[in-house]
Design an enzyme around this catalytic site. Sequence first.
Site, PDB file in Angstrom:
ATOM      1  N   THR A 166       0.820  -1.216   0.000  1.00 29.17           N
ATOM      2  CA  THR A 166       0.000   0.000   0.000  1.00 29.17           C
ATOM      3  C   THR A 166       0.853   1.265   0.000  1.00 29.17           C
ATOM      4  O   THR A 166       1.855   1.357   0.699  1.00 29.17           O
ATOM      5  CB  THR A 166      -0.923   0.011   1.227  1.00 29.17           C
ATOM      6  OG1 THR A 166      -1.751  -1.142   1.191  1.00 29.17           O
ATOM      7  CG2 THR A 166      -1.789   1.254   1.258  1.00 29.17           C
ATOM      8  N   GLY A 205       2.435  -2.822   8.418  1.00 29.91           N
ATOM      9  CA  GLY A 205       2.608  -3.511   9.686  1.00 29.91           C
ATOM     10  C   GLY A 205       3.993  -4.123   9.808  1.00 29.91           C
ATOM     11  O   GLY A 205       4.541  -4.653   8.843  1.00 29.91           O
ATOM     12  N   ARG A 337     -28.850  -9.871  33.769  1.00 23.95           N
ATOM     13  CA  ARG A 337     -29.150  -8.482  34.145  1.00 23.95           C
ATOM     14  C   ARG A 337     -30.653  -8.252  34.131  1.00 23.95           C
ATOM     15  O   ARG A 337     -31.331  -8.581  33.152  1.00 23.95           O
ATOM     16  CB  ARG A 337     -28.465  -7.528  33.162  1.00 23.95           C
ATOM     17  CG  ARG A 337     -28.776  -6.056  33.405  1.00 23.95           C
ATOM     18  CD  ARG A 337     -28.015  -5.532  34.615  1.00 23.95           C
ATOM     19  NE  ARG A 337     -27.903  -4.084  34.572  1.00 23.95           N
ATOM     20  CZ  ARG A 337     -28.820  -3.229  35.051  1.00 23.95           C
ATOM     21  NH1 ARG A 337     -29.938  -3.699  35.592  1.00 23.95           N
ATOM     22  NH2 ARG A 337     -28.618  -1.930  34.975  1.00 23.95           N
ATOM     23  N   GLY A 427     -24.073   0.820  30.187  1.00 21.47           N
ATOM     24  CA  GLY A 427     -22.830   1.441  30.648  1.00 21.47           C
ATOM     25  C   GLY A 427     -21.730   0.438  30.877  1.00 21.47           C
ATOM     26  O   GLY A 427     -20.542   0.754  30.711  1.00 21.47           O
ATOM     27  N   THR A 448     -11.434  -2.275   5.898  1.00 18.08           N
ATOM     28  CA  THR A 448     -10.563  -1.530   4.982  1.00 18.08           C
ATOM     29  C   THR A 448      -9.395  -2.358   4.469  1.00 18.08           C
ATOM     30  O   THR A 448      -9.117  -2.366   3.267  1.00 18.08           O
ATOM     31  CB  THR A 448     -10.020  -0.276   5.701  1.00 18.08           C
ATOM     32  OG1 THR A 448     -11.115   0.524   6.134  1.00 18.08           O
ATOM     33  CG2 THR A 448      -9.123   0.526   4.778  1.00 18.08           C
ATOM     34  N   GLU A 450      -6.894  -5.612   3.491  1.00 19.33           N
ATOM     35  CA  GLU A 450      -7.120  -6.753   2.599  1.00 19.33           C
ATOM     36  C   GLU A 450      -8.199  -6.435   1.572  1.00 19.33           C
ATOM     37  O   GLU A 450      -8.876  -7.331   1.065  1.00 19.33           O
ATOM     38  CB  GLU A 450      -7.472  -8.011   3.391  1.00 19.33           C
ATOM     39  CG  GLU A 450      -6.304  -8.604   4.153  1.00 19.33           C
ATOM     40  CD  GLU A 450      -5.172  -9.065   3.233  1.00 19.33           C
ATOM     41  OE1 GLU A 450      -5.456  -9.591   2.137  1.00 19.33           O
ATOM     42  OE2 GLU A 450      -4.006  -8.892   3.604  1.00 19.33           O
ATOM     43  N   ASP A 452     -10.676  -2.730   0.471  1.00 20.65           N
ATOM     44  CA  ASP A 452     -11.854  -1.976   0.885  1.00 20.65           C
ATOM     45  C   ASP A 452     -13.108  -2.753   0.466  1.00 20.65           C
ATOM     46  O   ASP A 452     -13.203  -3.268  -0.651  1.00 20.65           O
ATOM     47  CB  ASP A 452     -11.845  -0.600   0.217  1.00 20.65           C
ATOM     48  CG  ASP A 452     -13.108   0.180   0.493  1.00 20.65           C
ATOM     49  OD1 ASP A 452     -14.090  -0.024  -0.262  1.00 20.65           O
ATOM     50  OD2 ASP A 452     -13.136   0.962   1.448  1.00 20.65           O
TER      51      ASP A 452
END
Length: 668
Positions: A166, A205, A337, A427, A448, A450, A452
């Site tokens: 890239t 990377g 919950r 929360g 994005t 490998e 778009d």
Amino acid sequence: MTTSDAVENVTDEASKSEGQAQEADGGYVQPVVDVAALTTLLDGEYAEVRALVRGNLAEHQQILVDAEEMSRADFRDRVRDVVVEMAGTGQTGMGFPPEYGGGGDVGASVAAFETLAFGDLSVLVKVGVQFGLFGGAILQLGTKAHHDAYLSDLITGRLMGCFAMTETGHGSNVQALGTTATYDVETQEFVLTTPDDASRKDYIGNAAAHAELAVVFAQLEVGGEGRGVHAFVVPVREDGKVVAGIRIEDCGHKMGLNGVDNGRIWFDGVRIPRTSLLNQFADVTEAGDYVSPIENPNKRFFTMLGTLVQGRVCVGGAGINAAKVALTIATRYGARRRQFEASDPDTEQLILDYGMHQRRLFPLIARTYALHFAQEYVAGALHDVFMGVTGDEQSRRKLESRAAGTKALGTWHATRTIQECREACGGAGYLSQNRFTALKADTDVFTTFEGDNHVLLQLVAKGLLTDYSSEFSDMDQFGMVKFVAGLAVETVIEKTSAHKLFQRLKDALPGGDEWDQEAGLLDPNYQRQMLRFREEHMLGGVARRLKRGIDNGMNPGEVFSRVQDHVIAAARAHVERMVLDSFIEKTRALPEGDLKVALNLLCDLHALTTIEADRAWFMEHGRLSSARSKQISREVNDLCRKIRPLAVDLVDAFGVPEEMLRSEEILT
């Protein structure tokens, strides 16, 4: 019924206190899910590989805390060390040849990578860069000399590398890369140059700190003639110091994945030996002659890129597995919950018993199962192509297309699912210890890299419109416009013509001309044919629009731009239909029993929510009445109620290690 210890008491209590019936509508009997058996089904033939990775993840559970507490530099080194340690177990080298210390099994390699997505995603991406991109490029684009020189060391992590494709000004348009590699016949060297800042390698990377070698993609120039993009092995560091003529900068703090050292690279007349060219598909002789078994330069380029499809397959699977982590946490939380005294004035109700909460989570669970089985198909096809089980050109083209589509839908699904699950935990979901912080930040870029996702869906559309013809690899998007408008449009329209489509539908379903009104909503043939109708109608419409634009004398690029939204929609509809097909075929092959009943509930929920989500299109095109649309919504709600008693078992079957869930305060 087997469930995780952490929620066993809660779900038992819920079943009793909420009075969930074992029998309901029309004698329906609630199935009992054997979690271990369902996990075995999901793990497939690589259960042992997945178990190895789960064990490694549990062993390194501290890294989830390290990601929050360490400095960026320290955490990068920590991630590298964990990757090297995992390499020592063999999990990262399963796709490489045995003679270099690998496992010789591409399918096992994909399974290991997918499972790694249950843990810290910086580790996942570092593994992907080192063994998938860097190692995969040397394996697939290089020849024996390169394999002998590098594979053994890179498989163990002794040699760290990066994948420098890239560029700042050229993202998905790899053919337009600006970096040049000019052959100097007198010295028998290539000279690498970055002509401007737009041509710098970016987001690479492993580049900022750890890479010693780079696989660099550059425009090859031989004897004054451009030969297109090729890959070269280039030393970037020696003894930890950047090589002369190379400049590397750190990309800095990112939205996520800060355990991966992304960097930018410039080359200033860097000289490398002639043998540094990865010459599987093309070579340059000592005398400066360019030779290749593939004459057509476009086909050569797409063939080279096609060998790197494994990364795309792996990222799609990783996104799906990250979604499983979020769903496991959110579903378990919803099963313990309580909020508001909705049905009992003395007891607050479990939030998972609210219809809206079920509507938020259960279709996502169903879609995750659907995408899991679609990914399983793609991974199997990848294994067959790369292990030589199937070697014909059309199989490879179809793999590239299906991998692109599944990656797009899988990673979009991860983004949507993680956000919905975060919100479903209120929360509590905003606290880092409950994992959503990292899941959201670290997976966001999956849509994005490998490829778009919208660009990938254009690749899917190209395959559909050209029927994966021999010209498939020799076309950019504008070539596709001219090809379809000129040679193939009648074929495409004929293939999707209304009379043939309706005849197939009537053959598959009861109801004759009223098939879409009279077939049962839970009939898999009805579900498939609704998605097939949408796909083929959209595809035929794209072909007609392309032809009309060319017939009117418009520039092919302008035609494509105007039709691009239809192209993407048709490709997405095609992939959606294939995902449903994979789910239906998987459930159909199961023996009769509770597991099949449970998965059929999920499959029905996935199919009907897919139709429901695009009800406007189906109504616009006469395939869904308002009454039928309302009936689908009622059926979806009923399916959610049936899935409610199974929900925790269905997410436990994903097999996310308890250590990777963290979230102790909200799950125990």
